[in-house]
Design a protein around this motif. Structure first.
Motif, PDB file in Angstrom:
ATOM      1  N   ALA A   1       9.801  22.507 -22.666  1.00  0.00           N
ATOM      2  CA  ALA A   1       8.660  21.770 -22.104  1.00  0.00           C
ATOM      3  C   ALA A   1       8.193  20.694 -23.080  1.00  0.00           C
ATOM      4  O   ALA A   1       7.876  19.568 -22.673  1.00  0.00           O
ATOM      5  N   VAL A   2       8.170  21.021 -24.360  1.00  0.00           N
ATOM      6  CA  VAL A   2       7.795  20.029 -25.376  1.00  0.00           C
ATOM      7  C   VAL A   2       8.806  18.883 -25.355  1.00  0.00           C
ATOM      8  O   VAL A   2       8.434  17.714 -25.428  1.00  0.00           O
ATOM      9  N   ALA A   3      10.091  19.217 -25.218  1.00  0.00           N
ATOM     10  CA  ALA A   3      11.146  18.201 -25.170  1.00  0.00           C
ATOM     11  C   ALA A   3      10.963  17.261 -23.981  1.00  0.00           C
ATOM     12  O   ALA A   3      11.168  16.049 -24.097  1.00  0.00           O
ATOM     13  N   LYS A   4      10.544  17.807 -22.837  1.00  0.00           N
ATOM     14  CA  LYS A   4      10.313  16.961 -21.659  1.00  0.00           C
ATOM     15  C   LYS A   4       9.144  16.007 -21.896  1.00  0.00           C
ATOM     16  O   LYS A   4       9.208  14.828 -21.543  1.00  0.00           O
ATOM     17  N   HIS A   5       8.066  16.502 -22.481  1.00  0.00           N
ATOM     18  CA  HIS A   5       6.929  15.639 -22.792  1.00  0.00           C
ATOM     19  C   HIS A   5       7.330  14.573 -23.813  1.00  0.00           C
ATOM     20  O   HIS A   5       6.945  13.407 -23.692  1.00  0.00           O
ATOM     21  N   LEU A   6       8.106  14.974 -24.780  1.00  0.00           N
ATOM     22  CA  LEU A   6       8.571  14.036 -25.802  1.00  0.00           C
ATOM     23  C   LEU A   6       9.449  12.945 -25.189  1.00  0.00           C
ATOM     24  O   LEU A   6       9.358  11.771 -25.568  1.00  0.00           O
ATOM     25  N   ALA A   7      10.265  13.312 -24.203  1.00  0.00           N
ATOM     26  CA  ALA A   7      11.115  12.327 -23.520  1.00  0.00           C
ATOM     27  C   ALA A   7      10.268  11.280 -22.798  1.00  0.00           C
ATOM     28  O   ALA A   7      10.599  10.087 -22.790  1.00  0.00           O
ATOM     29  N   VAL A   8       9.172  11.701 -22.200  1.00  0.00           N
ATOM     30  CA  VAL A   8       8.262  10.752 -21.525  1.00  0.00           C
ATOM     31  C   VAL A   8       7.655   9.801 -22.548  1.00  0.00           C
ATOM     32  O   VAL A   8       7.565   8.589 -22.326  1.00  0.00           O
ATOM     33  N   LEU A   9       7.243  10.348 -23.690  1.00  0.00           N
ATOM     34  CA  LEU A   9       6.663   9.520 -24.747  1.00  0.00           C
ATOM     35  C   LEU A   9       7.687   8.548 -25.317  1.00  0.00           C
ATOM     36  O   LEU A   9       7.362   7.393 -25.615  1.00  0.00           O
ATOM     37  N   GLU A  10       8.927   8.978 -25.435  1.00  0.00           N
ATOM     38  CA  GLU A  10       9.984   8.094 -25.918  1.00  0.00           C
ATOM     39  C   GLU A  10      10.289   6.997 -24.903  1.00  0.00           C
ATOM     40  O   GLU A  10      10.498   5.845 -25.275  1.00  0.00           O
ATOM     41  N   ALA A  11      10.300   7.342 -23.611  1.00  0.00           N
ATOM     42  CA  ALA A  11      10.549   6.345 -22.563  1.00  0.00           C
ATOM     43  C   ALA A  11       9.462   5.274 -22.554  1.00  0.00           C
ATOM     44  O   ALA A  11       9.723   4.110 -22.261  1.00  0.00           O
ATOM     45  N   ALA A  12       8.238   5.669 -22.886  1.00  0.00           N
ATOM     46  CA  ALA A  12       7.122   4.719 -22.954  1.00  0.00           C
ATOM     47  C   ALA A  12       7.075   4.010 -24.309  1.00  0.00           C
ATOM     48  O   ALA A  12       6.170   3.219 -24.562  1.00  0.00           O
ATOM     49  N   GLU A  13       8.039   4.319 -25.158  1.00  0.00           N
ATOM     50  CA  GLU A  13       8.156   3.729 -26.494  1.00  0.00           C
ATOM     51  C   GLU A  13       6.966   4.056 -27.400  1.00  0.00           C
ATOM     52  O   GLU A  13       6.652   3.330 -28.326  1.00  0.00           O
ATOM     53  N   LEU A  14       6.282   5.152 -27.109  1.00  0.00           N
ATOM     54  CA  LEU A  14       5.172   5.603 -27.949  1.00  0.00           C
ATOM     55  C   LEU A  14       5.670   6.450 -29.119  1.00  0.00           C
ATOM     56  O   LEU A  14       4.942   6.675 -30.070  1.00  0.00           O
ATOM     57  N   VAL A  15       6.900   6.925 -29.008  1.00  0.00           N
ATOM     58  CA  VAL A  15       7.503   7.740 -30.055  1.00  0.00           C
ATOM     59  C   VAL A  15       8.880   7.160 -30.380  1.00  0.00           C
ATOM     60  O   VAL A  15       9.645   6.824 -29.477  1.00  0.00           O
ATOM     61  N   ALA A  16       9.142   7.046 -31.663  1.00  0.00           N
ATOM     62  CA  ALA A  16      10.459   6.637 -32.145  1.00  0.00           C
ATOM     63  C   ALA A  16      11.074   7.830 -32.861  1.00  0.00           C
ATOM     64  O   ALA A  16      10.366   8.611 -33.504  1.00  0.00           O
ATOM     65  N   SER A  17      12.380   7.968 -32.728  1.00  0.00           N
ATOM     66  CA  SER A  17      13.065   9.101 -33.332  1.00  0.00           C
ATOM     67  C   SER A  17      14.171   8.622 -34.254  1.00  0.00           C
ATOM     68  O   SER A  17      14.751   7.562 -34.044  1.00  0.00           O
ATOM     69  N   ARG A  18      14.454   9.447 -35.266  1.00  0.00           N
ATOM     70  CA  ARG A  18      15.514   9.117 -36.221  1.00  0.00           C
ATOM     71  C   ARG A  18      16.239  10.399 -36.590  1.00  0.00           C
ATOM     72  O   ARG A  18      15.600  11.419 -36.895  1.00  0.00           O
ATOM     73  N   ARG A  19      17.547  10.327 -36.571  1.00  0.00           N
ATOM     74  CA  ARG A  19      18.367  11.484 -36.955  1.00  0.00           C
ATOM     75  C   ARG A  19      18.517  11.525 -38.462  1.00  0.00           C
ATOM     76  O   ARG A  19      18.748  10.521 -39.099  1.00  0.00           O
ATOM     77  N   GLU A  20      18.355  12.717 -38.994  1.00  0.00           N
ATOM     78  CA  GLU A  20      18.601  12.986 -40.407  1.00  0.00           C
ATOM     79  C   GLU A  20      19.527  14.190 -40.474  1.00  0.00           C
ATOM     80  O   GLU A  20      19.058  15.331 -40.453  1.00  0.00           O
ATOM     81  N   GLY A  21      20.816  13.935 -40.492  1.00  0.00           N
ATOM     82  CA  GLY A  21      21.781  15.035 -40.440  1.00  0.00           C
ATOM     83  C   GLY A  21      21.719  15.719 -39.093  1.00  0.00           C
ATOM     84  O   GLY A  21      21.818  15.080 -38.053  1.00  0.00           O
ATOM     85  N   ARG A  22      21.482  17.008 -39.113  1.00  0.00           N
ATOM     86  CA  ARG A  22      21.371  17.775 -37.862  1.00  0.00           C
ATOM     87  C   ARG A  22      19.957  17.744 -37.300  1.00  0.00           C
ATOM     88  O   ARG A  22      19.699  18.251 -36.216  1.00  0.00           O
ATOM     89  N   CYS A  23      19.062  17.178 -38.047  1.00  0.00           N
ATOM     90  CA  CYS A  23      17.648  17.181 -37.689  1.00  0.00           C
ATOM     91  C   CYS A  23      17.250  15.840 -37.052  1.00  0.00           C
ATOM     92  O   CYS A  23      17.690  14.783 -37.490  1.00  0.00           O
ATOM     93  N   LYS A  24      16.440  15.895 -36.030  1.00  0.00           N
ATOM     94  CA  LYS A  24      15.905  14.683 -35.406  1.00  0.00           C
ATOM     95  C   LYS A  24      14.403  14.669 -35.638  1.00  0.00           C
ATOM     96  O   LYS A  24      13.686  15.587 -35.223  1.00  0.00           O
ATOM     97  N   ARG A  25      13.921  13.648 -36.301  1.00  0.00           N
ATOM     98  CA  ARG A  25      12.495  13.525 -36.617  1.00  0.00           C
ATOM     99  C   ARG A  25      11.851  12.494 -35.712  1.00  0.00           C
ATOM    100  O   ARG A  25      12.446  11.472 -35.392  1.00  0.00           O
ATOM    101  N   HIS A  26      10.608  12.773 -35.332  1.00  0.00           N
ATOM    102  CA  HIS A  26       9.883  11.919 -34.390  1.00  0.00           C
ATOM    103  C   HIS A  26       8.669  11.314 -35.083  1.00  0.00           C
ATOM    104  O   HIS A  26       7.977  11.974 -35.862  1.00  0.00           O
TER     105      HIS A  26
END
Length: 118
Positions: free
Chosen positions: A41-66
């Motif tokens: 459920a958190v992932a779905k909310h995060l996807a909406v925030l990313e689609a609205a460009e309110l959240v940017a994400s960056r991969r660090e190895g196996r970890c994805k930081r928001h």
């Protein structure tokens, strides 16, 4: 901008943005800590925030930081909300509180005058 308003309309997404504002670089698990919902459920909310460009994400190895991306919020404030900051009382003449404001005289803001009669 519609995506921004839609994303902000949900209280859970605003909580996620508050968390990212306070402490950026959180993983999905860290974002969901203490929330009464599943990781999915958190992932779905995060996807909406990313689609609205309110959240940017960056991969660090196996970890994805928001991270919070404040640019859409700043654009919204400048482009849309700023229009309503200094609305003259004459433009709200049909508003019932406007007559009360004009009778109270100078020196009071419309918000203060209206709340005084509430």
């Amino acid at each position: 901008m519609t995506d921004t308003f839609s994303a902000l309309s949900d209280p859970t997404r605003r909580v996620l943005l508050d968390r990212l504002s306070a402490e950026g670089g959180l993983t999905l698990t860290e974002l969901g800590e203490g929330l009464p919902m599943t990781r999915q459920a958190v992932a779905k909310h995060l996807a909406v925030l990313e689609a609205a460009e309110l959240v940017a994400s960056r991969r660090e190895g196996r970890c994805k930081r928001h991270y919070l991306n404040p640019l859409p919020l700043a654009k919204m404030a400048r482009r849309w909300l700023a229009r309503f900051e200094d609305v003259p009382l004459s433009t709200i003449s049909g508003f019932s509180g406007a007559r009360s404001v004009s009778r109270l005289g100078q020196g009071r803001t419309s918000a203060g005058a209206i709340s005084a009669h509430s």
